[in-house]
Design an enzyme around this catalytic site. Structure first.
Site, mmCIF file in Angstrom:
data_model
loop_
_atom_site.group_PDB
_atom_site.id
_atom_site.type_symbol
_atom_site.label_atom_id
_atom_site.label_comp_id
_atom_site.label_asym_id
_atom_site.label_seq_id
_atom_site.Cartn_x
_atom_site.Cartn_y
_atom_site.Cartn_z
ATOM 1 N N ASP A 82 0.745 -1.395 0.095
ATOM 2 C CA ASP A 82 0.131 -0.108 0.106
ATOM 3 C C ASP A 82 0.902 1.184 -0.038
ATOM 4 O O ASP A 82 1.848 1.280 0.940
ATOM 5 C CB ASP A 82 -0.741 -0.007 1.042
ATOM 6 C CG ASP A 82 -2.036 0.786 1.409
ATOM 7 O OD1 ASP A 82 -2.570 1.399 0.252
ATOM 8 O OD2 ASP A 82 -2.339 1.262 2.334
ATOM 9 N N HIS A 83 0.672 2.137 -0.933
ATOM 10 C CA HIS A 83 1.394 3.442 -1.080
ATOM 11 C C HIS A 83 2.829 3.166 -1.199
ATOM 12 O O HIS A 83 3.582 3.638 -0.204
ATOM 13 C CB HIS A 83 0.910 4.371 0.026
ATOM 14 C CG HIS A 83 -0.323 4.849 0.068
ATOM 15 N ND1 HIS A 83 -0.770 5.972 -0.700
ATOM 16 C CD2 HIS A 83 -1.666 4.524 0.706
ATOM 17 C CE1 HIS A 83 -2.021 6.204 -0.659
ATOM 18 N NE2 HIS A 83 -2.671 5.273 0.327
ATOM 19 N N GLY A 204 -8.111 9.011 6.231
ATOM 20 C CA GLY A 204 -8.222 9.117 7.686
ATOM 21 C C GLY A 204 -9.297 9.520 8.467
ATOM 22 O O GLY A 204 -9.280 10.044 9.374
ATOM 23 N N HIS A 231 -9.088 5.273 -2.546
ATOM 24 C CA HIS A 231 -8.428 5.045 -0.956
ATOM 25 C C HIS A 231 -9.218 6.060 -0.224
ATOM 26 O O HIS A 231 -10.151 6.762 -0.745
ATOM 27 C CB HIS A 231 -6.950 5.714 -1.555
ATOM 28 C CG HIS A 231 -6.062 5.017 -2.069
ATOM 29 N ND1 HIS A 231 -4.908 4.716 -1.185
ATOM 30 C CD2 HIS A 231 -5.961 4.212 -3.264
ATOM 31 C CE1 HIS A 231 -4.316 3.469 -1.961
ATOM 32 N NE2 HIS A 231 -4.867 3.444 -3.312
ATOM 33 N N GLY A 232 -8.864 5.967 0.953
ATOM 34 C CA GLY A 232 -9.447 7.064 1.967
ATOM 35 C C GLY A 232 -10.975 6.860 1.932
ATOM 36 O O GLY A 232 -11.802 7.571 2.390
ATOM 37 N N ASN A 269 -9.956 0.619 -0.392
ATOM 38 C CA ASN A 269 -9.052 0.584 0.630
ATOM 39 C C ASN A 269 -9.816 1.072 1.889
ATOM 40 O O ASN A 269 -10.397 2.399 1.773
ATOM 41 C CB ASN A 269 -8.066 1.234 0.425
ATOM 42 C CG ASN A 269 -7.055 0.883 -0.707
ATOM 43 O OD1 ASN A 269 -7.471 -0.065 -1.283
ATOM 44 N ND2 ASN A 269 -5.887 1.536 -0.965
HETATM 45 O O1 G3H Z 1 -4.332 3.152 1.575
HETATM 46 C C1 G3H Z 1 -5.061 3.159 2.351
HETATM 47 C C2 G3H Z 1 -6.346 3.492 2.211
HETATM 48 O O2 G3H Z 1 -6.555 4.522 1.417
HETATM 49 C C3 G3H Z 1 -7.291 3.629 3.596
HETATM 50 O O3 G3H Z 1 -7.682 4.780 3.721
HETATM 51 O O4 G3H Z 1 -7.869 4.878 6.364
HETATM 52 O O5 G3H Z 1 -9.097 6.471 5.033
HETATM 53 O O6 G3H Z 1 -9.800 4.050 5.003
HETATM 54 P P1 G3H Z 1 -8.690 5.225 5.136
HETATM 55 ZN ZN ZN Z 2 -4.525 5.279 0.602
#
Ligand code: G3H
Ligand code: ZN
Length: 338
Positions: A82-83, A204, A231-232, A269
């Site tokens: 991831d990332h 986050g 993501h996110g 994700n």
């Molecule tokens: O790469 C991980 C995710 O994008 C998680 O995002 O923590 O906002 O659910 P999140």
């Molecule tokens: Zn992410």
């Protein structure tokens, strides 16, 4: 079963119009929560190792945890980076046995992002591994709110939180979204397999209240034809019904997670909200039994709470029930033996 690559899972998901949940392998309990939910839901799943997890557990430990869990599972499991921060880290993950890679060059100038993503894709494809790369910039909530501001906001109603965030972060989040024309060029010049495009989400978040941009997802899907990765997603409002119940109004060009799956999201994700849910479960257990000495008895309720949330995401994404074939000998009676 042995780990599988994300390519086969995402292509199938794209063809059939559902999404695969990608959850973080932060510790053994999180890995177990995800695998148990996947087993019971008969859902293919992606376990991903974040930069934080690499710092916390170490690459070797994180890899071993996911491998061991996959080995025992009767559903397909992917081990995904991831990332990923660099070419070298991706090479290390190939060596470690990952079955899916990511390069996040979103902080780099476009040309550099293209160059590194293409280089990683070339070597990954040479050994049969798929690559996800990021375009646009998916911000984090800390880019807009201090801890004090976030804590204050969390005390307000969901609708008030959304209004405040729209005012504070809305225009910047919009400006950071991936450009469809650029995405077409990015995909053709890099050869990547899936695209982590900024489509309005924020990393986050503590609650699912924030909409995605429907128009941008549609345009990116049309421009690239690739499986899109969200993501996110912790902060993204899940369904219209939940938006209504929370008093949140969506604009015509916005959509929920459920709707976004129908228009092109194939990998979603979710990390922060799983972590919060785990902590709440553990805290409740410890509040109830403050004299407890066995950490497993406090962590287990956390694991169970996280597992139920993972399960509900799998159902929301439509990945539940996609695995045919027998479940492993149901270990639900023994797996939590104390
Ligand atoms: O790469 C991980 C995710 O994008 C998680 O995002 O923590 O906002 O659910 P999140
Ligand atoms: Zn992410």
């Amino acid at each position: 079963m042995p780990l599988v690559t994300s390519k086969e899972l995402l292509q199938q998901a794209q063809k059939e119009g559902y999404a695969i949940g990608a959850f973080n392998a932060n510790n053994m309990e999180c890995v177990k929560a995800v695998i148990e939910a996947a087993e019971e839901e008969r859902a293919p799943v992606i376990l991903q190792v974040s930069q934080g997890a690499i710092r916390y557990a170490g690459l070797k430990m994180a890899t071993a945890m996911v491998n061991a869990a996959a080995e025992e599972a009767s559903v397909p499991v992917v081990l995904h980076l991831d990332h990923g921060t660099s070419f070298l880290q991706n090479v290390q993950c190939i060596h470690a046995g990952f079955t899916s890679l990511m390069y996040d060059g979103s902080a780099e100038p476009l040309e550099k992002n293209i160059e590194t993503s293409a280089k990683i894709t070339e070597i990954a494809h040479a050994v049969g591994l798929p690559v996800e790369a990021e375009l646009g910039n998916i911000p984090k909530i800390e880019d807009y709110l201090s801890t004090e501001e976030a804590n204050e906001l969390r005390g307000r109603s969901p609708a008030e939180q959304v209004d405040a965030l729209r005012a504070k972060a809305g225009p910047q989040v919009e400006a950071l979204m991936a450009d469809p024309g650029q995405a077409q060029e990015f995909v053709s010049r890099t050869g990547i397999d899936s695209l982590a495009a900024a489509v309005g989400s924020i990393h986050g978040m503590w609650d699912d209240i924030w909409p995605l941009r429907r128009d941008r997802i549609e345009a990116l899907q049309k421009a690239t034809g690739l499986p899109l990765v969200c993501h996110g997603s912790s902060g993204v409002i899940r369904t219209r019904a939940e938006a209504k119940a929370k008093g949140i109004e969506l604009k015509p060009n916005e959509c929920t997670l459920e709707e976004a799956v129908k228009i092109g999201l194939c990998k979603i994700n979710v990390a922060t909200i799983i972590s919060i849910t785990f902590l709440r479960g553990a805290r409740e257990a410890w509040d109830e039994r403050p004299m407890e000495k066995d950490l497993r008895k406090i962590l287990l309720p956390g694991l169970k709470a996280a597992k139920e949330l993972v399960r509900s995401y799998m159902r929301l994404f439509g990945s539940s029930g996609k695995v045919t074939g027998p479940a492993r000998v149901d270990a639900s009676e023994v797996k939590h033996a104390e």
